[in-house]
Design a protein around this motif. Structure first.
Motif, mmCIF file in Angstrom:
data_model
loop_
_atom_site.group_PDB
_atom_site.id
_atom_site.type_symbol
_atom_site.label_atom_id
_atom_site.label_comp_id
_atom_site.label_asym_id
_atom_site.label_seq_id
_atom_site.Cartn_x
_atom_site.Cartn_y
_atom_site.Cartn_z
ATOM 1 N N GLY A 45 27.165 -71.157 16.857
ATOM 2 C CA GLY A 45 27.900 -72.206 16.159
ATOM 3 C C GLY A 45 28.675 -73.121 17.079
ATOM 4 O O GLY A 45 29.410 -74.006 16.620
ATOM 5 N N TYR A 46 28.493 -72.956 18.386
ATOM 6 C CA TYR A 46 29.150 -73.840 19.349
ATOM 7 C C TYR A 46 28.427 -73.744 20.684
ATOM 8 O O TYR A 46 27.681 -72.787 20.952
ATOM 9 N N VAL A 47 28.641 -74.738 21.536
ATOM 10 C CA VAL A 47 28.073 -74.724 22.879
ATOM 11 C C VAL A 47 29.006 -75.520 23.788
ATOM 12 O O VAL A 47 29.629 -76.494 23.357
ATOM 13 N N VAL A 48 29.120 -75.084 25.046
ATOM 14 C CA VAL A 48 30.059 -75.679 25.998
ATOM 15 C C VAL A 48 29.287 -76.314 27.150
ATOM 16 O O VAL A 48 28.352 -75.716 27.692
ATOM 17 N N PHE A 49 29.716 -77.535 27.534
ATOM 18 C CA PHE A 49 29.117 -78.245 28.661
ATOM 19 C C PHE A 49 30.233 -78.535 29.667
ATOM 20 O O PHE A 49 30.975 -79.509 29.523
ATOM 21 N N PRO A 50 30.372 -77.679 30.691
ATOM 22 C CA PRO A 50 31.492 -77.825 31.630
ATOM 23 C C PRO A 50 31.455 -79.132 32.413
ATOM 24 O O PRO A 50 30.383 -79.611 32.807
ATOM 25 N N ASN A 51 32.644 -79.705 32.598
ATOM 26 C CA ASN A 51 32.849 -80.823 33.526
ATOM 27 C C ASN A 51 31.878 -81.988 33.300
ATOM 28 O O ASN A 51 31.372 -82.576 34.248
ATOM 29 N N LEU A 52 31.655 -82.352 32.052
ATOM 30 C CA LEU A 52 30.711 -83.428 31.748
ATOM 31 C C LEU A 52 31.320 -84.799 32.006
ATOM 32 O O LEU A 52 30.608 -85.754 32.313
ATOM 33 N N PHE A 53 32.636 -84.899 31.878
ATOM 34 C CA PHE A 53 33.328 -86.169 32.099
ATOM 35 C C PHE A 53 34.301 -86.025 33.265
ATOM 36 O O PHE A 53 34.878 -84.960 33.486
ATOM 37 N N SER A 54 34.503 -87.124 33.975
ATOM 38 C CA SER A 54 35.452 -87.121 35.085
ATOM 39 C C SER A 54 36.851 -87.444 34.563
ATOM 40 O O SER A 54 37.022 -87.964 33.461
ATOM 41 N N GLN A 55 37.861 -87.146 35.363
ATOM 42 C CA GLN A 55 39.247 -87.394 34.969
ATOM 43 C C GLN A 55 39.487 -88.880 34.708
ATOM 44 O O GLN A 55 40.208 -89.258 33.778
ATOM 45 N N ASP A 56 38.856 -89.749 35.495
ATOM 46 C CA ASP A 56 39.045 -91.187 35.322
ATOM 47 C C ASP A 56 38.506 -91.677 33.975
ATOM 48 O O ASP A 56 38.996 -92.668 33.430
ATOM 49 N N GLU A 57 37.507 -90.982 33.435
ATOM 50 C CA GLU A 57 36.900 -91.414 32.184
ATOM 51 C C GLU A 57 37.737 -91.066 30.956
ATOM 52 O O GLU A 57 37.525 -91.628 29.881
ATOM 53 N N ILE A 58 38.681 -90.163 31.107
ATOM 54 C CA ILE A 58 39.366 -89.628 29.926
ATOM 55 C C ILE A 58 40.879 -89.794 29.971
ATOM 56 O O ILE A 58 41.590 -89.284 29.101
ATOM 57 N N ASN A 59 41.385 -90.544 30.925
ATOM 58 C CA ASN A 59 42.832 -90.569 31.157
ATOM 59 C C ASN A 59 43.502 -91.769 30.479
ATOM 60 O O ASN A 59 43.684 -92.807 31.088
ATOM 61 N N GLU A 60 43.855 -91.622 29.185
ATOM 62 C CA GLU A 60 44.579 -92.704 28.504
ATOM 63 C C GLU A 60 45.568 -92.194 27.463
ATOM 64 O O GLU A 60 46.313 -92.966 26.868
ATOM 65 N N ILE A 61 45.638 -90.908 27.264
ATOM 66 C CA ILE A 61 46.449 -90.372 26.184
ATOM 67 C C ILE A 61 47.935 -90.641 26.399
ATOM 68 O O ILE A 61 48.684 -90.872 25.438
ATOM 69 N N ASP A 62 48.425 -90.648 27.638
ATOM 70 C CA ASP A 62 49.850 -90.876 27.887
ATOM 71 C C ASP A 62 50.280 -92.246 27.385
ATOM 72 O O ASP A 62 51.369 -92.409 26.824
#
Length: 291
Positions: A45-62
């Motif tokens: 019922g789930y699957v994990v894909f480690p490290n698919l995105f880089s930190q630069d691609e996901i850094n906007e929450i702050d």
């Protein structure tokens, strides 16, 4: 419309899932799921894909969390008992970065393959668990809520989510019950009007009893979804999951995108007096084009 997954009744029941978990084994694009990962998803019922995105691609929450104008919107939910931000809904509508991620082929190719059709976003959200303060989420099936309160007829939906910070065993990670997606817990209790106003802070309806959890863990151990920031997890809409308080000194933040098949559009709610607010059940059914 016939209710294939009745819930919010006088008694709790565990019934068989009617819908398949994987709707197609045909590759959709460059980033389709391979046979091993597809089998893992179908079984667990789930699957994990480690490290698919880089930190630069996901850094906007702050930026979003500190924007005084944005946090006034009803999509920004605070923790029960304090003013800490708990959830941001539909971040893809407030942020060009998250909009881009929501259409990323690394996600969309996999989602379209698993659901066997074009897809749209039912809603998206960011869940934030501040260090030492972030509160738990009880065991639940997302689909049970989406079916009862949003009117999704079938379990042809899933959540693809990205770890924006490291998820460890100590900072309130997501726990899952592998294989629980093959059953449906018809929960006890009738949905109050505007239940979402309380449930987004503390969920009380659509929560399985300890007896149901014991039954569904007879042949399965609880697992935690751990990983580094940038890890992608896809979990079925009906898999039981929850998370503990974050009592660590490290915050835990994840961004979630709920994808529904265009062939599974919402109808009248099956277990609530009326639909939840529009921001929880988006009405833009246009198929997403992967980019």
């Amino acid at each position: 419309m016939n209710d294939l997954y009745p819930s919010r009744k006088e008694t709790e029941r565990i019934i068989e899932r009617i819908d398949p978990t994987v709707y197609s084994d045909k590759a959709v694009g460059e980033y389709s799921i391979d046979n091993i990962s597809r089998k893992e998803y179908e079984d667990n019922g789930y699957v994990v894909f480690p490290n698919l995105f880089s930190q630069d691609e996901i850094n906007e929450i702050d930026y979003m969390a500190s924007n005084e104008d944005l946090v006034k919107n009803e999509e920004f939910i605070k923790e029960p008992g304090n003013n800490e931000l708990r959830t941001i809904f539909n971040q893809h509508l407030f942020s060009s970065l998250f909009e881009k991620i929501s259409k990323d082929a690394r996600i969309i190719d996999k989602v379209k393959q698993l659901l066997g059709s074009d897809v749209y976003i039912h809603h998206s959200r960011v869940n934030i668990k501040p260090a030492y303060k972030g509160k738990s989420f009880p065991w639940h099936s997302d689909f049970e809520t989406w079916h009862c309160e949003d009117g999704l007829p079938r379990c042809r939906c899933l959540t693809a989510w990205i770890m924006l910070t490291d998820n460890t065993q100590f900072n309130g990670p997501l726990y899952l019950i592998p294989g629980s997606h093959k059953k449906f817990v018809s929960c006890k209790g009738f949905t109050p009007e505007d239940n979402y106003k309380k449930s987004l802070k503390k969920q009380e309806y659509g929560v399985p009893s300890i007896h149901a959890i014991k039954e569904l863990t007879k042949n399965s151990e609880l697992v935690g979804a751990y990983g580094k920031a940038g890890t992608l997890v896809i979990h079925d809409g009906n898999v039981l999951h929850g998370s503990p308080d974050n009592i660590s000194p490290d915050s835990r933040t994840n961004t979630f995108f709920v994808f529904n098949s265009v062939e599974n559009k919402p109808v009248k709610p099956f277990g609530a007096p009326k639909n939840r607010a529009d921001f929880l059940c988006l009405k833009d059914f246009k198929a997403i084009e992967a980019k």
